[in-house]
Design an enzyme around this catalytic site. Structure first.
Site, PDB file in Angstrom:
ATOM      1  N   ARG A 167       0.853  -1.195   0.000  1.00  0.00           N
ATOM      2  CA  ARG A 167       0.000   0.000   0.000  1.00  0.00           C
ATOM      3  C   ARG A 167       0.890   1.246   0.000  1.00  0.00           C
ATOM      4  O   ARG A 167       1.718   1.407   0.913  1.00  0.00           O
ATOM      5  CB  ARG A 167      -0.899  -0.022   1.243  1.00  0.00           C
ATOM      6  CG  ARG A 167      -1.737   1.219   1.433  1.00  0.00           C
ATOM      7  CD  ARG A 167      -2.700   1.069   2.620  1.00  0.00           C
ATOM      8  NE  ARG A 167      -3.491   2.266   2.768  1.00  0.00           N
ATOM      9  CZ  ARG A 167      -3.389   3.134   3.778  1.00  0.00           C
ATOM     10  NH1 ARG A 167      -2.529   2.916   4.770  1.00  0.00           N
ATOM     11  NH2 ARG A 167      -4.144   4.210   3.811  1.00  0.00           N
ATOM     12  N   GLU A 203      -3.595  -0.213   8.288  1.00  0.00           N
ATOM     13  CA  GLU A 203      -2.417   0.201   9.061  1.00  0.00           C
ATOM     14  C   GLU A 203      -2.524  -0.364  10.462  1.00  0.00           C
ATOM     15  O   GLU A 203      -3.580  -0.289  11.097  1.00  0.00           O
ATOM     16  CB  GLU A 203      -2.312   1.733   9.204  1.00  0.00           C
ATOM     17  CG  GLU A 203      -1.863   2.456   7.973  1.00  0.00           C
ATOM     18  CD  GLU A 203      -1.729   3.963   8.189  1.00  0.00           C
ATOM     19  OE1 GLU A 203      -1.469   4.393   9.336  1.00  0.00           O
ATOM     20  OE2 GLU A 203      -1.911   4.693   7.208  1.00  0.00           O
ATOM     21  N   ASN A 262      -7.460   1.703  10.112  1.00  0.00           N
ATOM     22  CA  ASN A 262      -6.153   1.939  10.717  1.00  0.00           C
ATOM     23  C   ASN A 262      -6.338   1.950  12.227  1.00  0.00           C
ATOM     24  O   ASN A 262      -7.147   2.725  12.752  1.00  0.00           O
ATOM     25  CB  ASN A 262      -5.570   3.289  10.278  1.00  0.00           C
ATOM     26  CG  ASN A 262      -5.214   3.302   8.791  1.00  0.00           C
ATOM     27  OD1 ASN A 262      -5.322   2.285   8.116  1.00  0.00           O
ATOM     28  ND2 ASN A 262      -4.802   4.455   8.295  1.00  0.00           N
ATOM     29  N   GLU A 281      -7.577   8.361   6.463  1.00  0.00           N
ATOM     30  CA  GLU A 281      -7.840   8.997   7.762  1.00  0.00           C
ATOM     31  C   GLU A 281      -8.344  10.431   7.633  1.00  0.00           C
ATOM     32  O   GLU A 281      -7.675  11.374   8.092  1.00  0.00           O
ATOM     33  CB  GLU A 281      -6.592   8.948   8.651  1.00  0.00           C
ATOM     34  CG  GLU A 281      -6.067   7.549   8.912  1.00  0.00           C
ATOM     35  CD  GLU A 281      -4.853   7.524   9.828  1.00  0.00           C
ATOM     36  OE1 GLU A 281      -4.405   8.588  10.281  1.00  0.00           O
ATOM     37  OE2 GLU A 281      -4.336   6.423  10.085  1.00  0.00           O
ATOM     38  N   HIS A 324      -3.048  11.011   1.036  1.00  0.00           N
ATOM     39  CA  HIS A 324      -2.492  10.771   2.369  1.00  0.00           C
ATOM     40  C   HIS A 324      -1.854  12.078   2.826  1.00  0.00           C
ATOM     41  O   HIS A 324      -0.654  12.178   3.009  1.00  0.00           O
ATOM     42  CB  HIS A 324      -1.506   9.602   2.342  1.00  0.00           C
ATOM     43  CG  HIS A 324      -1.226   8.994   3.693  1.00  0.00           C
ATOM     44  ND1 HIS A 324      -1.380   7.655   3.957  1.00  0.00           N
ATOM     45  CD2 HIS A 324      -0.806   9.551   4.849  1.00  0.00           C
ATOM     46  CE1 HIS A 324      -1.037   7.410   5.214  1.00  0.00           C
ATOM     47  NE2 HIS A 324      -0.680   8.568   5.780  1.00  0.00           N
ATOM     48  N   TYR A 344      -4.181   1.804  16.044  1.00  0.00           N
ATOM     49  CA  TYR A 344      -2.936   1.794  16.813  1.00  0.00           C
ATOM     50  C   TYR A 344      -3.178   1.615  18.309  1.00  0.00           C
ATOM     51  O   TYR A 344      -2.470   0.872  18.968  1.00  0.00           O
ATOM     52  CB  TYR A 344      -2.151   3.096  16.577  1.00  0.00           C
ATOM     53  CG  TYR A 344      -1.609   3.175  15.169  1.00  0.00           C
ATOM     54  CD1 TYR A 344      -0.342   2.679  14.865  1.00  0.00           C
ATOM     55  CD2 TYR A 344      -2.376   3.700  14.134  1.00  0.00           C
ATOM     56  CE1 TYR A 344       0.145   2.712  13.568  1.00  0.00           C
ATOM     57  CE2 TYR A 344      -1.896   3.737  12.828  1.00  0.00           C
ATOM     58  CZ  TYR A 344      -0.632   3.241  12.554  1.00  0.00           C
ATOM     59  OH  TYR A 344      -0.157   3.261  11.273  1.00  0.00           O
TER      60      TYR A 344
HETATM   61  O1  IFM Z   1       2.445   7.690  10.209  1.00  0.00           O
HETATM   62  C1  IFM Z   1       1.066   7.690  10.371  1.00  0.00           C
HETATM   63  C2  IFM Z   1       0.363   7.517   9.053  1.00  0.00           C
HETATM   64  O2  IFM Z   1       0.726   8.489   8.137  1.00  0.00           O
HETATM   65  C3  IFM Z   1      -1.135   7.598   9.252  1.00  0.00           C
HETATM   66  N1  IFM Z   1      -1.581   6.720  10.281  1.00  0.00           N
HETATM   67  C4  IFM Z   1      -0.876   6.734  11.526  1.00  0.00           C
HETATM   68  C5  IFM Z   1       0.617   6.589  11.295  1.00  0.00           C
HETATM   69  C6  IFM Z   1       1.375   6.591  12.637  1.00  0.00           C
HETATM   70  O3  IFM Z   1       1.164   7.781  13.319  1.00  0.00           O
END
Ligand code: IFM
Length: 455
Positions: A75, A359, A293, A164, A119, A295
């Site tokens: 990606r 992500e 995405n 995002e 992006h 985290y």
């Molecule tokens: O680096 C970023 C990415 O560009 C978008 N999603 C979160 C990642 C980590 O912060």
């Protein structure tokens, strides 16, 4: 052994401004990040994406790294100012050629190219004309999407409109910690709507230009939001964050409506008159998949938040709580259950929509040791737990089709500059030397076995 379904897609993800460099080569014009990163104090250490990981000149080496990993998919994002330098009008063939070569080389290596059209690198000229708070930026984006699809439609199988949009709208125009650095709550809400509209118009342009069977998608960063306690006030804080962080995007895109509670919560800021008749139907164009995405989770409680906020209208009612437990170098909590819970929620709310983890990954303060090796056991632990959470969700009937690790390479981490390393391949930014970390070898094993042997 936790085995994944046959055909499960394993990839890595990157983004143009974070790795390409070559910021003023071959006709590329400045994006909002070129401008923002030059404003003193906005990016740690004054870092910029001028050179980044120099991927523009090291594409072949980076594709070799992908081959070694054995990924099925890769990606990447297309830099709008590289392929349509003024954000309107003619394309730059030189800019498009870079992505043609990239897609061809990936296909030669047996890797499916997955392209994201936006992006975060808006051509500066479009920001000068008002940026995402203005409706015409959505129209420009659809035109750009159609042009890129015309040029690359025979090479790229999966197309993602936006990455995002919550970050673009609320970090870019709300808290101002991202480019273009504006702190205007109403502009942030307008931007969110115009990003949704840009997505819907782009889906229409992509469908018109792409061959039948192309996959069209959108990537969100849904917040795995939870209330700190079961109190009514904490639960109401969570509802407000869920409305702005999740339902403001999911409801228009999948149900063609705005969240009513959000419209009420923000009534003192705006009457949402910028949402024109017909917009919501455009935004709700059917999609082939949704990119997620994830985290870390978001835990909120009743309280208040001072200063410029990415949560317009919610800040007098919400505070963000810190929870105990391990954290990454971003100071983000490690919580794979947040990913599992999010996937189960989306299974229930969006039946029939395939999900792809576009992500997931973690920053740690890793370094090359005297032997030149990079040992990153914490990242391996993080990844193992999150891949395990995806497996658990599959067992609960969630239709997850793939997992893209963020990120292939250490890169420009936005306002943190080069100080935060997310890569499974270490980059020495002085020499541009690439060194696969232990996590790269671990991921290659996961891909080779289509699952977790050590889960
Ligand atoms: O680096 C970023 C990415 O560009 C978008 N999603 C979160 C990642 C980590 O912060």
């Amino acid at each position: 052994m936790l085995r994944f379904p046959e055909g499960f897609r394993w990839g890595t993800a990157t983004a143009a401004y974070q790795i390409e460099g070559a910021a003023s080569e071959d006709g590329r014009t400045p994006s909002i990040w070129d401008t923002f990163s030059r404003v003193p104090g906005k990016v740690r250490n004054g870092d910029t994406g001028d050179i980044a990981a120099d991927h523009y000149h090291r594409t072949a080496e980076d594709i070799s790294l992908l081959k070694e990993l054995g990924v099925t998919d890769y990606r990447f994002s297309v830099a709008w100012p590289r392929v349509q330098p003024s954000g309107r009008g003619p394309v730059s063939e030189k800019g498009l050629d870079f992505y043609r070569r990239l897609a061809d080389a990936l296909r030669d290596a047996g890797i499916r190219p997955v392209a994201t059209l936006y992006h975060w690198d808006l051509p500066e000229e479009l920001e000068r004309a008002g940026g995402w708070p203005e409706r015409r930026t959505a129209e420009r984006f659809a035109e750009y999407a159609g042009l890129v699809a015309d040029a690359l439609g025979d090479r790229v199988a999966t197309w993602t409109t936006l990455n995002e949009p919550w970050c673009t709208a609320f970090l870019g125009y709300g808290s101002g910690v991202h480019a273009p650095g504006r702190t205007e709550p109403v502009a942030a809400l307008r931007a969110a709507h115009h990003l949704n509209l840009a997505h819907g118009l782009a889906v229409r342009a992509l469908r018109a230009a792409l061959p039948a069977g192309a996959e069209v998608s959108l990537t969100l960063n849904p917040h795995a939001v939870g209330a700190l306690t079961g109190s009514d006030a904490d639960r109401d804080a969570a509802r407000r964050v869920d409305a702005l962080g999740n339902r403001l995007f999911l409801d228009p895109v999948f149900h063609g409506r705005l969240p009513e509670d959000l419209v009420a919560d923000t009534a003192r800021l705006t009457d949402w008159g910028f949402v024109e008749g017909g917009d919501l139907a455009v935004i709700a164009a059917p999609l082939d998949s949704l990119g997620i995405n994830y985290y870390a989770p978001t835990v909120v409680a009743a309280g208040s938040h001072d200063g410029p906020s990415p949560w317009p209208g919610a800040e007098p009612h919400v505070r963000f709580a810190s929870t105990p437990g391990p954290r990454t170098a971003m100071d983000w909590p490690v919580d794979p259950d947040g990913l599992y819970g999010l996937l189960v929620r989306l299974r229930d709310e969006l039946p029939g929509v395939p999900l792809v983890i576009t992500e997931n990954g973690a920053a740690y303060d890793d370094y090359a040791d005297p032997e030149g090796d990079v040992h990153d056991p914490e990242r391996v632990g993080y990844l193992r737990q999150h891949v395990g959470a995806v497996h658990r969700a599959l067992g609960e009937g969630v239709d997850v089709r793939g997992y893209f690790l963020w990120s292939l390479l250490d890169n420009f981490e936005w306002a943190y500059g080069y100080g935060k390393r997310f890569g499974i391949v270490h980059v020495d930014f002085a020499s541009q030397r690439r060194t696969p970390k232990d996590s790269a070898r671990w991921y290659a094993q996961v891909i080779a076995h289509n699952g977790l042997t050590d889960g």
